[in-house]
Design a protein around this motif. Structure first.
Motif, PDB file in Angstrom:
ATOM      1  N   ASN A  48       0.856   4.293  -2.736  1.00  0.00           N
ATOM      2  CA  ASN A  48       0.624   5.688  -2.369  1.00  0.00           C
ATOM      3  C   ASN A  48       1.791   6.576  -2.801  1.00  0.00           C
ATOM      4  OD1 ASN A  48      -1.866   5.099  -1.357  1.00  0.00           O
ATOM      5  ND2 ASN A  48      -1.189   4.922   0.771  1.00  0.00           N
TER       6      ASN A  48
ATOM      7  N   GLN B 104      -6.147   7.503  -2.021  1.00  0.00           N
ATOM      8  CA  GLN B 104      -5.438   6.487  -1.239  1.00  0.00           C
ATOM      9  C   GLN B 104      -6.384   5.387  -0.774  1.00  0.00           C
ATOM     10  OE1 GLN B 104      -3.483   8.646   1.890  1.00  0.00           O
ATOM     11  NE2 GLN B 104      -1.986   9.554   0.478  1.00  0.00           N
ATOM     12  N   GLN B 105      -7.616   5.790  -0.528  1.00  0.00           N
ATOM     13  CA  GLN B 105      -8.619   4.811  -0.094  1.00  0.00           C
ATOM     14  C   GLN B 105      -8.859   3.765  -1.187  1.00  0.00           C
ATOM     15  OE1 GLN B 105      -9.928   5.097   3.070  1.00  0.00           O
ATOM     16  NE2 GLN B 105     -10.918   3.105   2.817  1.00  0.00           N
TER      17      GLN B 105
ATOM     18  N   THR C  16     -15.635   5.994   8.062  1.00  0.00           N
ATOM     19  CA  THR C  16     -15.550   6.426   6.665  1.00  0.00           C
ATOM     20  C   THR C  16     -16.895   6.878   6.105  1.00  0.00           C
ATOM     21  OG1 THR C  16     -13.782   4.865   6.351  1.00  0.00           O
ATOM     22  CG2 THR C  16     -14.815   5.690   4.363  1.00  0.00           C
TER      23      THR C  16
ATOM     24  N   GLU D  72       0.837  -1.201   0.000  1.00  0.00           N
ATOM     25  CA  GLU D  72       0.000   0.000   0.000  1.00  0.00           C
ATOM     26  C   GLU D  72       0.874   1.253   0.000  1.00  0.00           C
ATOM     27  OE1 GLU D  72      -3.125  -0.154   2.923  1.00  0.00           O
ATOM     28  OE2 GLU D  72      -3.458   2.002   2.784  1.00  0.00           O
TER      29      GLU D  72
ATOM     30  N   PRO E  60     -12.330   9.391   4.148  1.00  0.00           N
ATOM     31  CA  PRO E  60     -12.091   8.880   5.503  1.00  0.00           C
ATOM     32  C   PRO E  60     -12.060   9.969   6.580  1.00  0.00           C
ATOM     33  CG  PRO E  60     -10.162   8.505   4.078  1.00  0.00           C
ATOM     34  CD  PRO E  60     -11.146   9.277   3.277  1.00  0.00           C
TER      35      PRO E  60
ATOM     36  N   GLN F 191      -6.833  11.628   0.132  1.00  0.00           N
ATOM     37  CA  GLN F 191      -7.267  10.517   0.986  1.00  0.00           C
ATOM     38  C   GLN F 191      -8.267   9.616   0.278  1.00  0.00           C
ATOM     39  OE1 GLN F 191      -8.488  12.075   4.778  1.00  0.00           O
ATOM     40  NE2 GLN F 191      -6.412  11.805   5.558  1.00  0.00           N
ATOM     41  N   SER F 192      -9.101  10.213  -0.605  1.00  0.00           N
ATOM     42  CA  SER F 192     -10.050   9.403  -1.371  1.00  0.00           C
ATOM     43  C   SER F 192      -9.299   8.514  -2.354  1.00  0.00           C
ATOM     44  CB  SER F 192     -11.039  10.283  -2.120  1.00  0.00           C
ATOM     45  OG  SER F 192     -11.807  11.026  -1.202  1.00  0.00           O
TER      46      SER F 192
ATOM     47  N   THR G 257     -19.014   7.487   2.584  1.00  0.00           N
ATOM     48  CA  THR G 257     -19.006   7.017   1.194  1.00  0.00           C
ATOM     49  C   THR G 257     -20.017   7.790   0.365  1.00  0.00           C
ATOM     50  OG1 THR G 257     -18.447   4.807   1.972  1.00  0.00           O
ATOM     51  CG2 THR G 257     -19.230   4.972  -0.297  1.00  0.00           C
TER      52      THR G 257
ATOM     53  N   ARG H 186      -6.293   1.290  -0.768  1.00  0.00           N
ATOM     54  CA  ARG H 186      -6.588   0.454   0.402  1.00  0.00           C
ATOM     55  C   ARG H 186      -7.656  -0.593   0.056  1.00  0.00           C
ATOM     56  NH1 ARG H 186      -6.627   3.080   6.065  1.00  0.00           N
ATOM     57  NH2 ARG H 186      -4.450   2.950   5.435  1.00  0.00           N
ATOM     58  N   ASN H 187      -8.705  -0.149  -0.656  1.00  0.00           N
ATOM     59  CA  ASN H 187      -9.775  -1.080  -1.043  1.00  0.00           C
ATOM     60  C   ASN H 187      -9.238  -2.195  -1.927  1.00  0.00           C
ATOM     61  OD1 ASN H 187     -11.514   0.533   0.344  1.00  0.00           O
ATOM     62  ND2 ASN H 187     -12.383   1.530  -1.454  1.00  0.00           N
TER      63      ASN H 187
ATOM     64  N   GLN I 125     -14.699   7.208  -1.334  1.00  0.00           N
ATOM     65  CA  GLN I 125     -14.772   7.300   0.111  1.00  0.00           C
ATOM     66  C   GLN I 125     -13.979   8.486   0.638  1.00  0.00           C
ATOM     67  OE1 GLN I 125     -13.517   3.239   0.588  1.00  0.00           O
ATOM     68  NE2 GLN I 125     -15.441   2.743   1.603  1.00  0.00           N
TER      69      GLN I 125
END
Ligand SMILES: [Zn+2]
Length: 393
Positions: A26, A48-49, A146, A22, A84, A45-46, A148, A52-53, A82
């Motif tokens: 990033n 990066q999410q 989070t 991850e 966070p 952050q969206s 969404t 993560r997903n 998303q």
């Protein structure tokens, strides 16, 4: 972002047997921003999410919980992102603040925050007499998770917010034969309970389905690529959405009532995919949304400490007389009512099945011992699953 990261992960593994982490993804995002400056307009952050997903998808795959992650496609109409952190919601004038987007007007369809949280200003603040939820205030209590944002195929936007209300899971409620109910999936009706209660499919749903068929015909009549066809498709998508909402609402009402009125609920594990292959039943089964109904039943049982007993799929639940145990082998799907040749009891097919489902579930439980009772959700295999579909032949 998701697709790009998936491509990188696949490529690096294929060529160099490197497992991209991850953090690597990033870091790559930062480099990407140098080449594609429009990425700077989006909330990091969206983005990066999305990474993560993707990694959660890989983790689920390697732990046997899901299939190998694949590209997300535009035509799937499943758009969401998303957020966070760093969001705010004005609870007084119904507005939401999203980073890089700003304030937008929303419709708050229900109170989602405990009154106590607001009264004690745990995650809210007062600004000019208005109550504003601020995710930044969350650090101490960890209530807000989070957020969404999603778009449906009908073009409507929804926001859902995950909240930890810090309420502990309830203790399991004891149950016995008196407080357990069996449910059989109806074909004519929605469901039949072992108490004799019949839950009908709501009439508005039938009406909406009829309108859906009309709209489907409308789409096929219009010329491909024409403006009128596009209009008809939007109308069709809206009708799908309406039916979804109506069905969900109906299922929520039925499941919450069943969970409140009973301490344990016995249901059959249905092979819905297998059923849908059978065309006559396809409409009926997919319309009632049985598997979604069971899903709602299970999580609501968890909320209230109730137990769901699941029995294996097999033909016996409709064929066995619940009074004397006689097995009517020649019972076809067309037969809705029958008289037991042995004890002369007159049976409604679905009611008899629901009583048997309850009996079998409780029986299996007493033979299996009470060790499993603590888990609240039990799968009791019947051992003769191979014959599961013979009822429908
Ligand atoms: Zn009988």
């Amino acid at each position: 972002m998701y697709n790009r990261s998936l491509f990188i992960k696949n490529l690096m593994y294929k060529k160099f047997k490197i497992n991209v982490s991850e953090i690597n993804l990033n870091t790559n995002l930062t480099l990407l921003k140098e080449h594609h400056s429009w990425l700077k307009d989006l909330n990091s952050q969206s983005l990066q999410q999305a990474n993560r997903n993707l990694l959660t998808g890989f983790k689920n795959f390697f732990e046997g919980r899901g299939s190998y992650p694949t590209k997300k496609r535009k035509k799937n109409n499943n758009y969401s992102f998303q957020v966070p952190q760093n969001y705010q919601i004005n609870l007084t004038s119904s507005k939401i603040y999203l980073p890089k987007i700003g304030w937008i007007k929303i419709v708050l369809h229900r109170d989602f925050l405990d009154k106590e949280f607001i009264e004690n200003n745990l995650v809210t603040k007062g600004v000019n007499g208005e109550v504003i939820l601020d995710q930044k205030l969350n650090r101490k209590f960890n209530i807000l998770k989070t957020l969404t944002v999603s778009r449906t195929s009908a073009g409507r936007y929804h926001i859902s917010l995950l909240i930890d209300d810090h309420v502990p899971e309830p203790k399991l409620v004891e149950f016995d034969s008196e407080t357990t109910v069996g449910i059989d999936v109806g074909i004519k009706s929605f469901a039949v309970l072992s108490t004799g209660e019949v839950i009908e499919n709501p009439k508005f749903l039938k009406k909406s389905l009829m309108k859906l068929k009309k709209l489907q015909r409308n789409v096929s009549k219009k010329q491909k690529g024409s403006k009128n066809r596009k209009k008809a498709i939007v109308k069709l998508a809206k009708q799908h959405q309406l039916i979804n909402n109506q069905r969900n609402d109906f299922q929520h009402k039925v499941t919450i009532r069943i969970i409140r009125e009973n301490q344990a609920v016995a249901v059959e594990n249905l092979n819905v995919k297998g059923l849908i292959k059978n065309h006559k039943l396809a409409q009926a089964i997919s319309d009632v949304g049985w598997s979604e109904f069971i899903r709602k039943l299970i999580y609501k049982a968890e909320w209230y400490g109730k137990t769901i007993l699941r029995i294996g799929r097999f033909d016996a639940s409709s064929k066995i007389c619940n009074v004397c145990g006689y097995k009517k082998d020649d019972l076809t799907l067309k037969i809705r009512e029958w008289e037991c040749p042995d004890c002369k009891t007159f049976h409604d097919r679905d009611l008899n099945a629901s009583i048997n489902i309850k009996k079998i579930a409780l029986n299996n439980l007493s033979t299996a011992g009470t060790a499993g009772r603590a888990c609240g959700l039990m799968n009791i295999s019947s051992g003769n699953e191979a014959r599961s579909l013979s009822v429908f032949s």
